[in-house]
Structure formats: C-alpha cells, structure tokens
Design an enzyme around this catalytic site. Structure first.
Site: not given
Length: 557
Positions: A52, A114-115, A164, A471
C-alpha cells in the site's frame, strides 16, 4: 435498484468518473471489497501495487508528472496504515491526492473490530482534510469536496474513510455541480499595494536574486518566472522542489541552492540585497543557519499559503496569492534592475566554482552516470529516491522543463522513487522515465517490479550501487570519524537476477566504458529495466553545508 438508485460503492466509482479519474493505485482487502466490486465493471484503470505504501507514492508521482489529482485506495487497518508514509510525503510536498480507505461497518467502529483503526484520527496532522463517511447519501458531495480541497489553494492529500456498510447502502445518485465550503476561500490574487511595494524594492535593488520553489511549479508559473528574471535581469536559484521551473541552461540560472546547492547559488543568496522568494517555504536544508541567512537582503515572499509567510525567516514584503497570478501583476510594474555589475560577479563565481567531480577510467562515478543519462535522453522525467542519488540527480542532469524532476523533498522517504516513477510513467506515457536510485532505497520497494511488469510500465531504474546507505555513510565519514555503523549493505542482492526473477530486464555496468551501452540497451528495450551501476563506494556529494552552518560555509571534496 430502481430509478437512479445505486449502491454507495457504485456512487464512489461514478463520482470518480465525474472527476475525470482515469487511474487508481491500490490494494484490495475485506472492508473495501464492495468498492473494488464496483470498480470491476468500470473503465477506470486500477494498478495493483504490491504494498500500500507504493500505492500512495505512485499516485504522488502521477500527480506531480501530470498536475492532476492522484488517487489511491486501500482497505482498513494495516492497509490504511501502510499508506501513511505516502500521505505524509504528499502533505510535506503539497501534492494533491485523494486517498480512499476501507473501514469496518459503522456499528463496529470503536469496538476494536478486526482490522479496525482510526485512520481519520491518525492522519489528521498529515492531510489537508479528512472525512469519515457516516451516511451513504453524502458520498457524491464528499468526493466533490475532496477533489476541490486537494487541488486548490496549497494542494495536499485528502482522506475519505469508507465504512463497509456505507458502501453497500443504496442512494439516489446526483453529483453536485459545484462546491460551497464555508471558510475555505483560497486567495489567488495578491494585494495590489504589496505588489507595487515589491516592484519599488526591485527597482532599487543592485544585487537581486530570485529564489523559486515547488509552489511555482504547482501554479504553472514557469513562463512568468522566466519573464520576470529576463525583464529585471536577476539570477534564479531553485529549491530541490523547484527544479525545472527555470531552464538550467539559461545564462541567469544559478541551479539549486542550499545544503548541496551550487557554491555560486549560495554565495549569490548570501550577498544579495533583495531576495524574491516565490512558492518556497524556507526549508532548513535551504537556509542553513537561519540567523545568518541572506543577512543584507530585503525579502519579498510570494506564497498562496499565508501560514508560510514569516514562519522560518523574517519577511519584509509578504504577498499572499497564487504565484502565477501574482507574477503576472508584478510584471506590469517592474523594469530592469541596476544589476549589471552583479551579473558579472555571478558569472565569475560560475566560472570559478562549477559543479565538478574527479572522473575515473577505472571506476564508475555516480555523477558520470547521471551525466550520461542526460546525454542519452535530455527530455526524460527523472524520479529519485532519497539520499546521495537524489542530490547527484539534482546536480548533474540539466532540467529545462517543469514536472521533469520528481523527488521527495520534505519527508524524504526511502523507497519513494520506484513506485513514483511507475505513477509518473502511467501519467506521462509519452516520456521516458528513469528512477535514479540508491541500492538501499531501491530495496525498500523493489517488489514493485512485479507491478511494473504485470502492468507493462517501461520504467528504467538506474541504481547507483555503492554498497552503502550512501548519504548516512557520508555523514559518518565526515562527522563520526569514519565509524560506519550499520551502513554497509554490500552484496545484499544481485539486482540483475532480481530484475529477471520478476520478468524485467536486468543489466549491469562495472566500468565507465560500459555505461553508455547499458543506457542505450535499456532505452531500446522499452520494458521495465533495472541497471545496476557498480559505483565508487566512497564517492561523496559536494558541495555540502554542514548542519548548523551558514550556506556559504561549504565543504568540498
């Protein structure tokens, strides 16, 4: 479903079509599934990334290359949190994004389902605005507002969190024709009196410098910047974000200023008596020690965001407004400065202190690779990661157009360049796109080779492979007595075999004499390609202003 009634998910897709969205970068999951199901039947192209974070970076690269709003999407919980680095990066660099995240159904919000995660709350400090959609009927209005907010004023990311069950409800779909947001009125036109004050200051100046940042690119003000420079005869320095807004092959170009800017740009700023700052935020990498920055200069600051005026440095003449509009007004009042001697002095500095490095026949210098890429493809879009590769790409490629140098300036996340290059190439398929990368930063998101191959995106990754987190190693060399604590990553992967494993083309150059050949082969291949340039492991980026020093106190190699 009857009449004009559609589900919330279909309303999302219809709204995106109304906004002219042609591509979405994302990754599906449970909470966002109804939206993905609606997307399945649409003509909007979806690019399935492999993480993602890359979806946000790809949308960012697309937005910077095209000037349009980038769109990305992920599910709830970890899908949403994986977007955060990309959102923060876009926020720091004022990139317009609309970000969709799935959320658990409304009755479960706050129950540690959940999630579930409060992504609206988490991202509030790094978004321009964020929404949690509570009613499906609000979807068209919210999306209309989101695109307007993301792309107007000072652009930035806007997040829309979608429970949802909201996406499965049916609504009567009607897309609003316009946006009316109380209290949100970006100021485009500058104050006329302030513009006249600026013109008067310019008329009196003997050592003017124009200092331009990404705000000028966002407002499409390249033509006005050039007109101003040529009309008043003032040299032009750019920030990292402003590279490309002024042609670097122009006699008045000072190139980049700041920590790794040119010596002549830094000297010019420090000795100027007037600094015309356009679309900049006076980043600490530019100003160095603030107390001694441009000590003799009167400062004119043009910016659309009033919060930037006076934030880091004192400003004598503030002008709030869109850079393009303000410059168009300013051009009506200005005439040539009394700067002939000043221009001669700058020419002398440019002759005395050019950007340079020690060429070798035996080992590849990273600066040489950048120069040869420029020679092979002068109009390419160059995307960078962060670190030494970023600075060499800024220093040794000559940019002549806006939106051809894409780099993470504010947040500086490793792993940005490759997915952003994929987004840039999809937005500008007419352009050759290189990701100039370090071997460390490329490995952060090298799995996106699968995305590039699967979606047939012919990006060329040029890895300046020095076996170090370059760097960081440079700072350890200069300021920590060469104690290279955990920065050696030599031999961590065979990049040619890695590319081939994903179905991409893998090439390698180990000697300077091989550099041109592999660049040409990559250009001819027109497919996702990784070039492993085995470079001098201890080459450093110079000039360099040490932390806390004034910008005219530069180290040289």
């Amino acid at each position: 479903m009857s009449g004009n009634r559609i589900t919330g998910a279909k309303a999302i897709i219809e709204s995106l079509r109304k906004e002219g969205v042609d591509i979405i970068f994302g990754y599906p999951g449970g909470a966002i599934l109804p939206t993905y199901d609606a997307l399945f039947d649409s003509d909007i192209r979806h690019i399935l990334v492999r993480h993602e974070q890359s979806a946000a970076h790809a949308a960012d690269g697309y937005a910077r290359a095209t000037g349009k709003v980038g769109v990305c999407m992920a599910t709830s919980g970890p899908g949403a949190t994986n977007l955060i680095t990309g959102i923060a990066n876009a926020y720091m660099d004022s990139v317009p994004l609309v970000v969709f995240t799935g959320q658990v159904p409304r009755p479960l919000i706050g129950n540690d389902a959940f999630q579930e995660v409060d992504i609206k709350g988490i991202t509030m400090p790094i978004t321009k605005h964020s929404y949690l959609v509570q009613d499906a009927s609000e979807i068209p209005k919210i999306i209309k507002e989101a695109f307007y907010i993301a792309s107007t004023g000072r652009p930035g990311p806007v997040l829309i969190d979608l429970p949802k069950d909201v996406t499965t409800e049916e609504i009567e779909f009607e897309y609003p024709a316009e946006v009316n947001l109380r209290g949100y009125r970006p100021k485009l036109m500058g104050n006329e009196q302030q513009i006249k004050r600026a013109a008067l200051a310019i008329a009196k100046a003997e050592r003017p410098v124009i200092y331009v940042g990404g705000g000028a690119i966002i407002s499409n003000a390249a033509e006005e910047v050039r007109a101003l420079a040529e009309k008043i005869m003032a040299p032009v320095a750019t920030t990292l974000m402003g590279i490309g807004v002024f042609p670097e092959d122009h006699p008045l170009a000072l190139h980049m200023l700041g920590m790794h800017g040119t010596k002549y740009a830094n000297y010019a700023v420090q000795e100027s008596d007037l600094l015309i700052a356009i679309g900049v935020r006076f980043d600490d990498r530019v100003t160095g020690k603030v107390d001694s920055f441009a000590p003799e200069a009167k400062i004119i600051h043009i910016d659309i965001d009033p919060a930037e005026i006076g934030k880091n440095v004192r400003v004598d003449i503030p002008i709030v407004g869109d850079c393009k509009h303000v410059l168009q007004s300013l051009l009506k009042y200005v005439d040539r400065c009394r700067s002939e001697r000043w221009i001669e002095r700058i020419k002398q500095w440019k002759r005395e202190f050019p950007l340079q490095y020690e060429y070798s026949d035996a080992v590849i210098k990273p600066q040489y690779v950048v120069e040869r890429i420029h020679k092979a493809c002068k109009d390419a879009i160059i995307v960078t990661e962060v670190g030494q590769n970023q600075m060499w790409a800024a220093q040794f490629f000559t940019y002549t157009e806006p939106r051809t140098f894409i780099s993470p300036g504010g947040l500086g996340p490793m792993g940005y360049g490759f997915p952003a290059a994929i987004g840039a190439k999809l937005g500008r398929p007419d352009k050759t796109v290189f990701d100039i990368a370090g071997d460390g930063s490329f490995q952060m998101n090298s799995h996106e080779l699968a995305t590039a191959v699967k979606s047939n995106v012919p990006v060329i990754v040029a890895i300046l492979n020095n076996g170090y987190l370059g760097m960081v190693r440079q700072w350890q060399e200069l300021f920590f007595c060469r104690r290279y604590s955990e920065t050696c990553i030599e031999g961590s992967v065979d990049f040619v075999k890695l590319a081939e494993a994903y179905g991409a083309l893998g090439l390698r150059a180990e000697r300077p004499s091989e550099v041109d050949d592999v660049i040409e082969e990559a250009l001819r291949a027109n497919r996702p390609t990784v070039i492993d340039f085995v470079c001098d492991p201890e080459e450093n980026v110079f000039p360099m202003v040490p932390a806390g020093a004034s910008i005219n106190e530069m180290l040289e190699g």
